[in-house]
Enzyme design. Structure first.
Site, PDB file in Angstrom:
ATOM      1  N   CYS A   1       4.907  -1.922   8.652  1.00  0.00           N
ATOM      2  CA  CYS A   1       5.192  -0.584   9.173  1.00  0.00           C
ATOM      3  C   CYS A   1       4.927  -0.510  10.679  1.00  0.00           C
ATOM      4  O   CYS A   1       3.996  -1.133  11.194  1.00  0.00           O
ATOM      5  CB  CYS A   1       4.383   0.449   8.416  1.00  0.00           C
ATOM      6  SG  CYS A   1       4.670   0.391   6.631  1.00  0.00           S
TER       7      CYS A   1
ATOM      8  N   SER B   1      -5.584   5.035   5.060  1.00  0.00           N
ATOM      9  CA  SER B   1      -4.554   4.133   5.565  1.00  0.00           C
ATOM     10  C   SER B   1      -4.713   3.987   7.064  1.00  0.00           C
ATOM     11  O   SER B   1      -5.205   4.884   7.748  1.00  0.00           O
ATOM     12  CB  SER B   1      -3.177   4.720   5.242  1.00  0.00           C
ATOM     13  OG  SER B   1      -2.188   4.138   6.040  1.00  0.00           O
TER      14      SER B   1
ATOM     15  N   ASP C   1       0.810  -1.206   0.000  1.00  0.00           N
ATOM     16  CA  ASP C   1       0.000   0.000   0.000  1.00  0.00           C
ATOM     17  C   ASP C   1       0.849   1.265   0.000  1.00  0.00           C
ATOM     18  O   ASP C   1       0.490   2.271  -0.615  1.00  0.00           O
ATOM     19  CB  ASP C   1      -0.932   0.005   1.217  1.00  0.00           C
ATOM     20  CG  ASP C   1      -2.151  -0.876   1.007  1.00  0.00           C
ATOM     21  OD1 ASP C   1      -2.036  -1.857   0.259  1.00  0.00           O
ATOM     22  OD2 ASP C   1      -3.213  -0.576   1.582  1.00  0.00           O
TER      23      ASP C   1
ATOM     24  N   GLU D   1      -6.795   4.404  -0.762  1.00  0.00           N
ATOM     25  CA  GLU D   1      -6.502   5.039   0.518  1.00  0.00           C
ATOM     26  C   GLU D   1      -6.046   6.477   0.299  1.00  0.00           C
ATOM     27  O   GLU D   1      -5.394   6.790  -0.696  1.00  0.00           O
ATOM     28  CB  GLU D   1      -5.389   4.272   1.248  1.00  0.00           C
ATOM     29  CG  GLU D   1      -5.845   2.939   1.798  1.00  0.00           C
ATOM     30  CD  GLU D   1      -4.770   2.231   2.597  1.00  0.00           C
ATOM     31  OE1 GLU D   1      -5.118   1.272   3.297  1.00  0.00           O
ATOM     32  OE2 GLU D   1      -3.594   2.627   2.495  1.00  0.00           O
TER      33      GLU D   1
ATOM     34  N   CYS E   1       0.983  -8.063   5.166  1.00  0.00           N
ATOM     35  CA  CYS E   1       0.540  -6.696   4.882  1.00  0.00           C
ATOM     36  C   CYS E   1      -0.948  -6.588   4.554  1.00  0.00           C
ATOM     37  O   CYS E   1      -1.663  -7.581   4.502  1.00  0.00           O
ATOM     38  CB  CYS E   1       1.422  -6.071   3.815  1.00  0.00           C
ATOM     39  SG  CYS E   1       3.071  -5.698   4.489  1.00  0.00           S
ATOM     40  N   ASP E   2      -1.353  -5.372   4.266  1.00  0.00           N
ATOM     41  CA  ASP E   2      -2.722  -4.904   4.452  1.00  0.00           C
ATOM     42  C   ASP E   2      -3.823  -5.794   3.887  1.00  0.00           C
ATOM     43  O   ASP E   2      -4.746  -6.182   4.598  1.00  0.00           O
ATOM     44  CB  ASP E   2      -2.864  -3.506   3.848  1.00  0.00           C
ATOM     45  CG  ASP E   2      -1.992  -2.491   4.554  1.00  0.00           C
ATOM     46  OD1 ASP E   2      -0.977  -2.888   5.143  1.00  0.00           O
ATOM     47  OD2 ASP E   2      -2.297  -1.298   4.513  1.00  0.00           O
ATOM     48  N   LYS E   3      -3.799  -6.097   2.595  1.00  0.00           N
ATOM     49  CA  LYS E   3      -4.909  -6.842   1.993  1.00  0.00           C
ATOM     50  C   LYS E   3      -4.639  -8.333   1.903  1.00  0.00           C
ATOM     51  O   LYS E   3      -5.556  -9.107   1.645  1.00  0.00           O
ATOM     52  CB  LYS E   3      -5.214  -6.296   0.573  1.00  0.00           C
ATOM     53  CG  LYS E   3      -5.390  -4.788   0.517  1.00  0.00           C
ATOM     54  CD  LYS E   3      -6.378  -4.290   1.551  1.00  0.00           C
ATOM     55  CE  LYS E   3      -6.328  -2.797   1.718  1.00  0.00           C
ATOM     56  NZ  LYS E   3      -5.056  -2.261   2.203  1.00  0.00           N
TER      57      LYS E   3
END
Length: 551
Positions: free
Chosen positions: A192, A465, A78, A440, A119-121
């Site tokens: 992160c 985000s 992202d 985002e 990570c995110d997705k």
């Protein structure tokens, strides 16, 4: 075993021949076949260390008596895709990942799966797949990145790159400072460093019971993470033999526990998309109302970046998610987990090592949870705000709308000085269908923070985000592309945001709005091809989790 369909009987001689062709021994043909679904890629620091985790999972599977088969799915970073058209692919990749896993696991009749994610997705996509295929599964999240350091001050990706870029553009820091910040903001592998979406989902995966205790915050690259990977490989073979499937764990209790932990931690608003999407695959009904109901009774007990002070490494050293669960022990419901321990057993066994990093529920940072759901004429189906990351004086705010039909146009105005204190920046046609892909908005929110515009709010039918802080309202539903009220807002309109009362209102008369409605026409579809074109046709609204409905 499930895999018997491809390896038992004389008619399966061709199937066995191909399996032998991969190097599997005749003895191992009798073992449970375990998929190791890895999202390794050199493109994402959160995933670049997964080759080592694959080895430790594989060792664990074979130690437990299984036969491991590694296969891969892609990932989108992202942060790298942020601020340009590439971000349109981030949320859609979640559903593509779920579909690919379904194809591989069912086509090869695997008995169990270890998912290596971060990570995110990727994490929610894998959880969606696990619920859908309902094959014994366990998750290994690769862990948060350690903090960076420049001039003896700890650094993180969001504050020291996105916000620093805005400060450099405004002349507040020089080129030397900017270059050193970007070189030190991400010092190693891992997700992160704050409670952004990746780490939020890792923590909730553990609370739901789908990863081993301690996995959610164990630091990337550390030996503890490798031991968890090994233990997970061993444990998945037991899950196969005991026939413990994801749907025996991911039930209504698990989702309520996940939401409570999310609210107590002050996690990313993206969970209001991901948890409903996972619940849909698990056959559990979940919507925005659930988040708001539980937010009113779940205190916010940590102060993690972006809205707070501490880093993920601080949460880890304070006891990690088991310690958070210990603090929430009277709020969480007992339920099984992949570890063999129940939720209540994990709560009882945990210890809190720092009572400020993880506070007791009787002494929280905020009385309510981190996420609030607002409703009003501009968002009749709801919208979300990370209230724990909003300064108190901005929890109630009325401002003058400044409207943009894309993130790029908004960024030009913000960096060009057109946005002033007192404005509410409106970014529309960035929803699931209108984007498409629901980008985002970290770049504009970080720019607003970096420029010191403390009296500016932002609302959008896009999303934010997990690193966003400030009075930022996302997921406005229905979105502009579907004719939502946000499409009718004009520059200069007054909009009020009242987080304590859960209200958001456009102060324009019904008669005027009716006239605007008559003059409005749906925008021409973006000239997109391939996956995004298919996604825009099929995706549901943000308040439903931006999912592909099958009914």
């Amino acid at each position: 075993m499930r895999s018997d369909i491809i390896k038992r009987g004389c008619q399966r001689a061709p199937n066995r021949a191909l399996i032998y062709g991969t190097g599997v021994s005749k003895k191992q043909m009798d073992a449970p076949f375990i998929g190791v679904c890895s999202s390794f890629t050199d493109l994402i620091p959160g995933h670049s260390g997964m080759r080592v985790l694959e080895r430790f999972v594989e060792k664990g599977v074979h130690t437990g008596g299984g036969q491991a088969f590694i296969f891969s799915v892609p990932g989108v970073c992202d942060g790298i895709s942020m601020g340009h058209g590439g971000m349109r692919y981030s949320l859609p990749s979640r559903d593509a990942i779920a579909d690919m896993i379904e194809c591989v696991v069912n086509a090869h009749a695997l008995d169990g799966v270890v998912f290596i994610t971060n990570c995110d997705k990727i994490t929610p996509g894998m959880l969606m797949a696990a619920a859908r295929i309902n094959v014994p599964s366990i998750f290994v999240t690769a862990g948060p990145m350690i903090s960076g350091n420049w001039r003896m001050k700890r650094r993180d990706f969001i504050t020291d790159s996105f916000e620093a870029a805005a400060k450099f553009s405004a002349g507040e820091i020089d080129l030397c400072e900017m270059e050193n910040l970007e070189m030190t903001a991400c010092p190693a592998e891992g997700s992160c460093q704050g409670l952004f979406t990746a780490n939020t989902m890792a923590c909730l995966t553990e609370v739901m019971g789908m990863s081993m205790p301690g996995c959610g915050t164990a630091i990337a690259g550390h030996a503890k993470k490798r031991r968890i990977a090994f233990d997970s490989g061993v444990r998945v073979v037991d899950l196969v033999r005991e026939n413990i499937t994801p749907l025996s764990i991911m039930n209504e209790k698990a989702f309520r526990n996940a939401i409570k932990a999310d609210l107590a931690l002050g996690g990313s608003t993206n969970t209001t998309l991901h948890l409903p999407a996972i619940a849909y695959e698990a056959g559990v009904r979940l919507n925005l109302a659930s988040f708001d109901e539980l937010s009113r009774e779940t205190p916010h007990i940590t102060s993690l970046r972006p809205g707070g002070t501490y880093f993920m490494e601080d949460l880890e050293f304070a006891g990690g998610i088991p310690a958070v669960m210990h603090s929430l022990k009277d709020l969480l419901e007992d339920n099984p987990t992949v570890s063999g321990m129940t939720v209540k057993e994990i709560c009882a066994a945990a210890e809190i090592y720092d009572g400020d990093i993880i506070r007791p529920v009787g002494n929280p940072y905020h009385r309510e949870g981190g996420i609030a759901v607002l409703k009003g004429n501009i968002a009749p189906r709801g919208c979300v705000i990370k209230q724990s990351a909003v300064i108190p004086e901005m929890l109630k705010f009325t401002g003058e709308a400044l409207c943009f039909d894309s993130e790029e146009d908004a960024m030009k105005a913000i960096m060009g000085g057109s946005v002033k204190n007192g404005h509410i920046v409106v970014i529309r046609y960035e929803g699931p269908k209108g984007g498409p892909g629901m980008r985002e908005m970290l770049a504009p929110t970080a720019a607003i923070s970096g420029l010191g515009l403390s009296k500016v709010a932002l609302i959008t039918d896009g999303r934010f985000s997990g690193g966003t802080r400030g009075p930022c309202v996302g997921h406005i539903s229905p979105e502009a592309a579907e004719g939502g009220m946000i499409a009718l807002v004009k520059d200069g309109d007054k909009i009020s945001i009242d987080v304590p009362e859960r209200k958001i209102e456009l102060h324009v008369s019904d008669g005027e709005l009716e006239e605007r409605r008559k003059a409005w026409s749906a925008p021409a579809p973006k000239s997109l091809k391939g996956y995004l074109a298919k996604y825009a046709k099929s995706v549901s609204s943000a308040d439903e989790g931006a999912i592909f409905k099958r009914d």
